[in-house]
Design an enzyme around this catalytic site. Structure first.
Site, PDB file in Angstrom:
ATOM      1  N   TYR A 516      15.272   1.897 -42.575  1.00  0.00           N
ATOM      2  CA  TYR A 516      14.397   2.662 -41.544  1.00  0.00           C
ATOM      3  C   TYR A 516      12.962   2.960 -41.762  1.00  0.00           C
ATOM      4  CZ  TYR A 516      13.752   6.358 -38.038  1.00  0.00           C
ATOM      5  OH  TYR A 516      12.918   6.816 -37.015  1.00  0.00           O
ATOM      6  N   SER A 597      15.243   1.594 -33.615  1.00  0.00           N
ATOM      7  CA  SER A 597      14.188   2.499 -33.393  1.00  0.00           C
ATOM      8  C   SER A 597      13.115   2.083 -34.327  1.00  0.00           C
ATOM      9  CB  SER A 597      14.606   3.891 -33.423  1.00  0.00           C
ATOM     10  OG  SER A 597      13.769   4.473 -32.702  1.00  0.00           O
ATOM     11  N   ASP A 683      16.771   3.632 -21.650  1.00  0.00           N
ATOM     12  CA  ASP A 683      15.922   4.002 -22.912  1.00  0.00           C
ATOM     13  C   ASP A 683      14.674   4.509 -22.618  1.00  0.00           C
ATOM     14  OD1 ASP A 683      14.954   4.671 -25.497  1.00  0.00           O
ATOM     15  OD2 ASP A 683      15.613   2.547 -26.206  1.00  0.00           O
ATOM     16  N   HIS A 722      18.761   5.455 -25.584  1.00  0.00           N
ATOM     17  CA  HIS A 722      18.325   5.053 -27.002  1.00  0.00           C
ATOM     18  C   HIS A 722      19.289   5.166 -27.930  1.00  0.00           C
ATOM     19  CE1 HIS A 722      15.043   4.427 -29.851  1.00  0.00           C
ATOM     20  NE2 HIS A 722      15.410   5.393 -30.521  1.00  0.00           N
TER      21      HIS A 722
END
Length: 755
Positions: A516, A597, A683, A722
């Site tokens: 991430y 993301s 999204d 999302h």
């Protein structure tokens, strides 16, 4: 994905959950009795990519002419964009369906998912509530019971609100007496919600519904008559998650129960700051409204206003008159509790690892602040809560693992450290006027243990309230270890490695590398049956590096991976792959990188910079156009991590790694990893145009090269957003496609199913 967490960070990590079951049929038998080789699979799946029109748009940015041939894909409602979606899915869907194990994988995931999942019980008024999913329900159900020993009964079942399970609860709050429940409903995964109200004693809904609500707190006044909430009243056009326009001019309103939304009273607005999101809290005593504006994904301001006994006051006294405590975006401030005018806040002001401070609203100047719990020299104060009158529950992150302690609210001193294994506190409930608390522990190999602590007992001893078990899953078959590896600049980066104890010593184990690296979000140990299935199916390794940009080591760790330091994030990720290769665990063609993301940005940048290092790339709802991300929905808030590309210094830095703008033709016969992008039509966080543009450019630049045998595909979901609130059925389908893609693209040989 809670609204409160979103307002703080805006980027949730994407983690998959499923469960292991028992199947006696060998995987080889499901493949027709033999194992297909990678060579055969690649030969079978030669790609013919859609012809996507390249426009002539060129934009000059800071003296550089930047082509944007797919600008037309920014309009999701155009006929041409719809045709693009159909053409891409027409390529991807048949490809995935060629996997001979696809239906067997789906059947296995469906069976494994079917186990009960619980939240911590939480007390509101005289009742206890908890969320529970029996296994395959699309959405978790809220149950209520009159006591901990009482019989649970359904309070609210969101599965009854839509036939396909695409309506989900997103944000909620009980009135202080526990008699009214305010809850937000999101449709198809959008960040937009409608707010509804339910009478707890009868289960009946109040007639009013609040619209145009997004990124909102739901804060009750203590007379139980209404809530403060955030509304984009000036938003024009659709508000269903398919639009791309920026969300601006949020205003704070007060709604009184039993009245129409048109009668709601404007409480706070900041017309000179259209990008501010106005969070709020009503203090535990009910005497103050705390207003916490935020523009980016870090740092907030702090205002307050006394609340009269009967709120709201007469309209002539509204909007409320605010007193400013903090007027600069330079630190985080999170309200914990208060005694009279003296409030306790968690802050990183002057404390990169966070501390607790007392701020007297009667004299709020910073020179009068008093440190209650000082910053730890190494561990990060992750969150705090007040329980049983004078105790603070404090959770620290110590080398990425949770540490749970009780402290004195009066002195701040440590009272007791609660025992924990290596893992994460994933859920907590308890209030200051309660003499008990619950907390839930999870890890890579533990689906969850909920503990109950009676704070009136001496000595304090947590008891297991509920332990979640999965039939057929034996955690002793696996092991988790934490390693520390050097990044490019010598920084030591922690990484968790999870694998079976019988890991073959072949040096080519399929390795799922998840990352991430952003927005101060810490990727701590969490349970994921889908990862367990990966370990079993491919006899592989799950690797989770805690790369810079996250919050695992406080604000210093975050800062070293944001703005002009963003390249450190990618370097840390590359170094993680190089470490597992150097240790003889795997080889580049067997490494699958995955992120969602901001993690999707990570995957896009990593595969551009080091296509030779990975065999496959799974990028979910990723931020790919870094030069225009700030122009859509809530994208401008991410400037706090990425920098504003309208400013030259930030542009120069961003342009070097933006996935869309750095696709290169590899040299020496190197090809791009097998790539699967995933996005969704609703999204409105990271709008689909990012993935649309990236896959178009990727297919155009390298898709037709003779050396590019690996597929470059996109999966475009409908009635999904999302990630938050996605129904179980859709999640299982998504995992099925991901595993089918990995198996096909890498030619992985599945292991026999465990009995």
């Amino acid at each position: 994905m809670l609204v409160s967490g979103l307002a703080v960070r805006l980027f949730p990590s994407i983690i998959f959950y499923c469960r292991r079951g028992t199947r006696t049929t060998p995987w080889t038998a499901l493949l027709g009795g033999h194992r297909q080789s990678s060579h055969v699979i690649q030969k079978q799946l030669t790609m013919e990519y859609p012809s996507v029109r390249r426009g002539d748009t060129v934009e000059e940015l800071h003296g550089i002419k930047v082509p944007d041939p797919y600008r037309w894909l920014e309009d999701p409602d155009s006929e041409e964009a719809r045709a693009f979606v159909e053409a891409q899915n027409a390529l991807t869907v048949p490809y995935l369906e060629r996997c001979s194990m696809r239906e067997s994988i789906k059947e296995r995931l469906t069976k494994l998912w079917d186990y009960p999942k619980y939240s911590c019980p939480f007390r509101r008024g005289d009742r206890y509530f908890f969320f529970m999913n029996s296994g395959l329900q699309n959405q978790s159900v809220i149950y209520v019971q009159d006591s901990l020993e009482g019989e649970p009964r359904v309070f609210l079942d969101p599965n009854t609100l839509s036939e396909d399970g695409t309506v989900a609860i997103s944000g909620s709050a009980f009135s202080e007496d526990g008699e009214i429940y305010a809850y937000g409903l999101s449709s198809s995964g959008s960040d937009w919600i409608t707010v509804h109200f339910k009478k707890v004693s009868t289960g009946e809904d109040y007639p009013e519904v609040l619209h145009k609500v997004k990124f909102s707190s739901l804060a009750w006044t203590h007379d139980h008559k209404g809530i403060f909430y955030g509304r984009y009243i000036d938003h024009e056009g659709t508000a269903d998650g398919t639009e791309t326009v920026s969300n601006e001019n949020q205003k704070l309103f007060y709604h009184r129960i039993g009245t129409k939304q048109e009668e709601d009273v404007l409480v706070v607005e900041f017309p000179d700051h259209p990008k501010w999101r106005i969070g709020c809290r009503v203090s535990e005593c009910g005497g103050y409204l705390l207003v916490l504006p935020r523009e980016g994904c870090r740092d907030n301001l702090l205002y307050f206003a006394p609340l009269p006994h009967h709120c709201p006051p007469d309209p002539p006294h509204l909007p409320l008159t605010l007193t400013c405590v903090v007027d600069k975006f330079e630190a985080d401030y999170q309200y914990i509790t208060n005694d009279g005018s003296v409030c306790v806040f968690r802050t990183n002001k002057g404390a990169p690892n966070y501390r607790l401070v007392k701020i007297d609203l009667a004299s709020p100047a910073p020179e009068h602040w008093v440190t209650l719990v000082p910053e730890h020299e190494r561990d990060v104060l992750d969150w705090a809560a007040c329980v049983h009158q004078d105790k603070l529950v404090i959770c620290y992150i110590s080398d990425v693992k949770s540490v749970l302690q009780l402290h004195s609210l009066v002195t701040g001193e440590l009272l007791v450290r609660l025992p924990l294994d290596m893992g994460t506190i994933s859920n907590y409930s308890g209030k200051r006027h309660h003499s008990e608390m619950f907390y839930q522990f999870t890890s890579f190999l533990s689906p969850g243990i909920i503990y109950h602590l009676d704070l009136t007992q001496k000595p304090l001893k947590p008891k297991v309230f509920r332990e979640i078990k999965i039939d057929g899953f034996d955690p002793s078959e696996f092991e988790t270890r934490q390693v520390f590896y050097p990044s490019k600049d010598g920084t030591k980066v922690p990484m968790f490695l999870v694998h079976g104890k019988d890991l073959p010593n072949t040096g080519d184990a399929p390795t799922l590398l998840y990352g991430y690296g952003g927005f101060n979000i810490s990727i701590q140990p969490s349970f994921s049956i889908s990862r367990v299935v990966f370990l079993q199916l491919f006899k592989g390794i799950v690797a989770v590096p805690n790369i810079r940009g996250g919050g695992e080591y406080g604000e210093a760790w975050h800062n070293s991976g944001r703005l002009l330091n963003k390249q450190n994030v990618f370097d840390d990720f590359h170094a993680a792959a190089e470490f597992v290769i150097r240790e003889g665990l795997t080889k580049p063609p067997r490494i699958i990188i995955q992120g969602g993301s901001n993690g999707g940005l990570l995957v896009g940048a990593a595969m551009n910079q080091r296509p030779d290092l990975f065999g496959a790339a799974i990028a979910q709802v990723g931020v790919m156009d870094m030069l225009r991300y700030h122009k859509f929905t809530i994208g401008y808030a991410w400037c706090s991590d990425y920098g504003n590309p309208d400013e030259k210094e930030n542009f120069d830095n961003i342009y070097k790694y933006s996935p869309l703008h750095n696709i290169q033709v590899p040299s020496n016969g190197v090809q791009y990893p097998a790539t699967l992008l995933l996005t969704a039509d609703h999204d409105d966080r990271v709008v689909p145009l990012h993935s649309f543009k990236f896959i178009s450019e990727l297919q155009h630049r390298v898709g037709h090269l003779p050396s590019q045998k690996n597929p470059l595909l996109i999966r475009i979901e409908t009635k999904a957003g999302h990630g938050g609130g996605k129904p179980t059925k859709k999640v299982i389908e998504e995992h099925t496609d991901i595993y089918s893609f990995v198996m096909l693209a890498l030619g992985l040989d599945p292991s026999p199913s465990p009995s």
